[in-house]
Design a protein around this motif. Structure first.
Motif, PDB file in Angstrom:
ATOM      1  N   ALA A  71       0.829  -1.210   0.000  1.00 25.85           N
ATOM      2  CA  ALA A  71       0.000   0.000   0.000  1.00 25.85           C
ATOM      3  C   ALA A  71       0.861   1.257   0.000  1.00 25.85           C
ATOM      4  N   ARG A  72       2.030   1.153   0.594  1.00 32.66           N
ATOM      5  CA  ARG A  72       2.918   2.317   0.683  1.00 32.66           C
ATOM      6  C   ARG A  72       3.995   2.185  -0.393  1.00 32.66           C
ATOM      7  N   HIS A  73       4.262   3.240  -1.069  1.00 31.38           N
ATOM      8  CA  HIS A  73       5.236   3.160  -2.157  1.00 31.38           C
ATOM      9  C   HIS A  73       6.078   4.425  -2.205  1.00 31.38           C
ATOM     10  N   THR A 113      10.812   8.440   6.290  1.00 29.64           N
ATOM     11  CA  THR A 113      10.864   9.196   7.558  1.00 29.64           C
ATOM     12  C   THR A 113       9.525   9.900   7.761  1.00 29.64           C
ATOM     13  N   GLN A 114       8.888   9.663   8.873  1.00 31.87           N
ATOM     14  CA  GLN A 114       7.492  10.088   9.015  1.00 31.87           C
ATOM     15  C   GLN A 114       7.071  10.338  10.459  1.00 31.87           C
ATOM     16  N   TRP A 115       6.048  11.138  10.598  1.00 29.40           N
ATOM     17  CA  TRP A 115       5.308  11.268  11.852  1.00 29.40           C
ATOM     18  C   TRP A 115       3.951  10.592  11.704  1.00 29.40           C
ATOM     19  N   ASP A 116       3.511   9.907  12.746  1.00 31.33           N
ATOM     20  CA  ASP A 116       2.126   9.443  12.837  1.00 31.33           C
ATOM     21  C   ASP A 116       1.312  10.545  13.510  1.00 31.33           C
ATOM     22  N   ALA A 117       0.244  10.973  12.867  1.00 31.96           N
ATOM     23  CA  ALA A 117      -0.697  11.889  13.530  1.00 31.96           C
ATOM     24  C   ALA A 117      -1.494  11.096  14.571  1.00 31.96           C
ATOM     25  N   VAL A 119      -4.516  10.651  14.682  1.00 29.37           N
ATOM     26  CA  VAL A 119      -5.590   9.863  14.056  1.00 29.37           C
ATOM     27  C   VAL A 119      -5.049   8.633  13.323  1.00 29.37           C
ATOM     28  N   HIS A 120      -3.747   8.392  13.440  1.00 26.76           N
ATOM     29  CA  HIS A 120      -3.200   7.207  12.757  1.00 26.76           C
ATOM     30  C   HIS A 120      -3.656   5.910  13.431  1.00 26.76           C
ATOM     31  N   TRP A 121      -3.913   5.971  14.752  1.00 29.52           N
ATOM     32  CA  TRP A 121      -4.232   4.706  15.440  1.00 29.52           C
ATOM     33  C   TRP A 121      -5.261   4.954  16.535  1.00 29.52           C
ATOM     34  N   GLY A 122      -6.404   4.275  16.429  1.00 24.28           N
ATOM     35  CA  GLY A 122      -7.423   4.361  17.479  1.00 24.28           C
ATOM     36  C   GLY A 122      -7.926   2.969  17.789  1.00 24.28           C
ATOM     37  N   ASN A 265      13.293   2.953  13.259  1.00 24.84           N
ATOM     38  CA  ASN A 265      12.761   1.695  12.718  1.00 24.84           C
ATOM     39  C   ASN A 265      11.341   1.899  12.217  1.00 24.84           C
ATOM     40  N   GLN A 266      10.718   0.793  11.853  1.00 26.56           N
ATOM     41  CA  GLN A 266       9.440   0.821  11.138  1.00 26.56           C
ATOM     42  C   GLN A 266       8.264   1.305  11.966  1.00 26.56           C
ATOM     43  N   ALA A 267       8.194   0.896  13.227  1.00 24.90           N
ATOM     44  CA  ALA A 267       6.973   1.151  13.999  1.00 24.90           C
ATOM     45  C   ALA A 267       7.265   1.476  15.475  1.00 24.90           C
ATOM     46  N   VAL A 268       8.505   1.779  15.804  1.00 24.87           N
ATOM     47  CA  VAL A 268       9.008   1.981  17.170  1.00 24.87           C
ATOM     48  C   VAL A 268       8.940   0.653  17.943  1.00 24.87           C
ATOM     49  N   LEU A 282      -3.238  -4.893  18.216  1.00 22.16           N
ATOM     50  CA  LEU A 282      -2.137  -5.347  17.364  1.00 22.16           C
ATOM     51  C   LEU A 282      -0.829  -4.642  17.718  1.00 22.16           C
ATOM     52  N   LEU A 283      -0.945  -3.361  18.039  1.00 19.41           N
ATOM     53  CA  LEU A 283       0.232  -2.536  18.329  1.00 19.41           C
ATOM     54  C   LEU A 283       0.014  -1.821  19.672  1.00 19.41           C
ATOM     55  N   PRO A 284       0.322  -2.528  20.773  1.00 18.56           N
ATOM     56  CA  PRO A 284      -0.002  -1.989  22.103  1.00 18.56           C
ATOM     57  C   PRO A 284       0.679  -0.655  22.422  1.00 18.56           C
ATOM     58  N   LEU A 285       1.870  -0.441  21.862  1.00 13.60           N
ATOM     59  CA  LEU A 285       2.545   0.844  22.122  1.00 13.60           C
ATOM     60  C   LEU A 285       1.861   1.964  21.328  1.00 13.60           C
ATOM     61  N   HIS A 286       1.425   1.665  20.112  1.00 16.85           N
ATOM     62  CA  HIS A 286       0.629   2.650  19.359  1.00 16.85           C
ATOM     63  C   HIS A 286      -0.643   2.990  20.141  1.00 16.85           C
ATOM     64  N   ASP A 287      -1.270   1.941  20.685  1.00 14.60           N
ATOM     65  CA  ASP A 287      -2.514   2.133  21.447  1.00 14.60           C
ATOM     66  C   ASP A 287      -2.263   3.051  22.638  1.00 14.60           C
ATOM     67  N   GLY A 298       7.401   9.027  15.837  1.00 14.30           N
ATOM     68  CA  GLY A 298       8.245   9.293  14.664  1.00 14.30           C
ATOM     69  C   GLY A 298       8.933   7.998  14.272  1.00 14.30           C
ATOM     70  N   GLU A 299       8.912   7.682  12.979  1.00 10.28           N
ATOM     71  CA  GLU A 299       9.450   6.404  12.511  1.00 10.28           C
ATOM     72  C   GLU A 299      10.395   6.618  11.325  1.00 10.28           C
ATOM     73  N   TYR A 300      11.280   5.662  11.135  1.00 10.16           N
ATOM     74  CA  TYR A 300      12.256   5.730  10.028  1.00 10.16           C
ATOM     75  C   TYR A 300      13.094   7.010  10.090  1.00 10.16           C
TER      76      TYR A 300
HETATM   77  C1  UVW Z   1       1.438   0.785  10.903  1.00  8.58           C
HETATM   78  O1  UVW Z   1       2.184   0.171  10.176  1.00  8.58           O
HETATM   79  C2  UVW Z   1       0.022   0.375  11.090  1.00  8.58           C
HETATM   80  O2  UVW Z   1       1.784   1.863  11.562  1.00  8.58           O
HETATM   81  P1  UVW Z   1       3.174   2.659  11.557  1.00  8.58           P
HETATM   82  O3  UVW Z   1       3.330   3.361  10.238  1.00  8.58           O
HETATM   83  O4  UVW Z   1       2.966   3.610  12.655  1.00  8.58           O
HETATM   84  O5  UVW Z   1       4.276   1.710  11.798  1.00  8.58           O
END
Ligand code: UVW
Length: 341
Positions: A71-73, A113-117, A119-122, A265-268, A282-287, A298-300
């Motif tokens: 999905a990501r490219h 290299t990205q920030w999760d807002a 609203v990225h995870w609920g 890294n990819q997802a902390v 699925l992602l308890p730290l995101h939660d 912040g990832e990558y």
């Molecule tokens: C997921 O991959 C769902 O999230 P993140 O981009 O935060 O790693």
């Protein structure tokens, strides 16, 4: 469990262990509220050498993976049509003497290299206390009410907590880096609370309220070495990941008072490759971070050069300036963060 005036309409009960309402009933910033003028001034005192480190990968890394139909490219650039009526704006003649390039981009916001807002995870949560779970984000903002998915005519749009809210704060403060490569090597290691505390103690890392915490794991070193031909199997063995199932670690993230949490890294945190979810999802730290506490992730981030420099000079703190794009309504954003040491 607190219910504050003004929050009654959106939520009647908040998740255990959350801070919803503590920064105000309509807060959209979460722990970014801790990046105060005083703390920014204190962060500037950490600048001793005037050197800068750019903490972004080139945004076309990691490169197209082996995963089919990912999905990501990587970004796709294309030249804009010429306003002169013919052709495209690539080395385009504007006049007898002037030439011009002018591009657009198809940009996956959470590719490199990205920030999760926020609203990225609920999660599905019974915020009304009526026994009915609804898809809900930090501070009780709701899927389908404030966070919209769009339709054939328009795209998704977060009317609350879009990434532009983060950008509007400037995202500047004291960064502190923990060197997990130095502590545990560059292979895949699941980092528990006790392991993180040991690494911090050994390296003399002191975390203050409002700090932006960065974890150097070596994952992006592996990404860069693959030169845009990522080997997913090898990457699954690269770099430390936080163990999101360690409640003690999540509790420390809360009590430490950090404003944001960043890794190279990819997802902390690490995640089960079979996508099996535990009691905290699925992602308890995101939660815990995005949904419960309003801690942006912040990832990558590209941390190798900064981490090596800090290690050479025996330091761990610096000024970090890391705004995302001020892109209204988005769930994430690339960034070009700058560390000044
Ligand atoms: C997921 O991959 C769902 O999230 P993140 O981009 O935060 O790693």
């Amino acid at each position: 469990m607190s219910t504050q005036a003004g929050t009654q309409q959106r939520w009647k009960q908040r998740p255990p262990g959350s801070n919803w309402g503590d920064f105000g009933p309509d807060d959209e910033l979460g722990r970014l509220n801790l990046l105060t003028d005083e703390r920014r001034l204190a962060a500037i005192q950490e600048v001793k050498e005037g050197k800068v480190f750019i903490l972004s990968l080139p945004l076309d890394f990691p490169g197209d993976g082996t995963e089919e139909g990912a999905a990501r490219h990587p970004p796709r650039l294309y030249s804009n049509p010429s306003p002169m009526g013919e052709g495209h704006m690539c080395n385009a003649s504007m006049t007898e003497n002037d030439i011009c390039c002018d591009d657009s981009v198809d940009l996956t916001l959470q590719y490199s290299t990205q920030w999760d807002a926020l609203v990225h995870w609920g999660r599905q949560f019974d915020s009304q206390g009526d026994g009915k779970k609804q898809p809900t984000y930090y501070n009780g903002y709701r899927a389908g009410v404030e966070v919209l998915c769009g339709d054939e005519t328009k795209g998704p749009f977060a009317h609350k907590m879009g990434i532009e809210k983060m950008a509007e704060t400037g995202v500047q403060g004291r960064g502190v880096l923990v060197n997990l490569v130095k502590a545990y090597g560059s292979g895949r290691t699941w980092i528990t609370h006790d392991m993180l505390m040991k690494a911090m103690d050994d390296q003399g890392v002191e975390v203050r309220e409002g700090d932006m915490l960065l974890l150097y794991t070596g994952y992006c070193d592996a990404v860069m070495a693959m030169n845009k031909q990522p080997d997913d199997a090898k990457l699954a063995e690269a770099g430390a990941v936080l163990d999101g199932n360690d409640e003690k670690l999540l509790d420390w993230i809360d009590s430490s008072g950090i404003s944001v949490l960043i890794a190279d890294n990819q997802a902390v945190e690490g995640f089960a490759t079979d996508l099996s979810a535990g009691p905290n999802g699925l992602l308890p730290l995101h939660d815990r971070c995005l949904f419960k506490l309003g801690i942006h992730l912040g990832e990558y981030f590209w941390l190798k050069e900064l981490a090596e420099h800090l290690d050479n000079v025996g330091r761990h703190a610096f000024l970090l300036t890391a705004p995302p794009l001020r892109l209204p309504g988005a769930a994430g954003s690339p960034a070009t963060p700058v560390a000044t040491v």
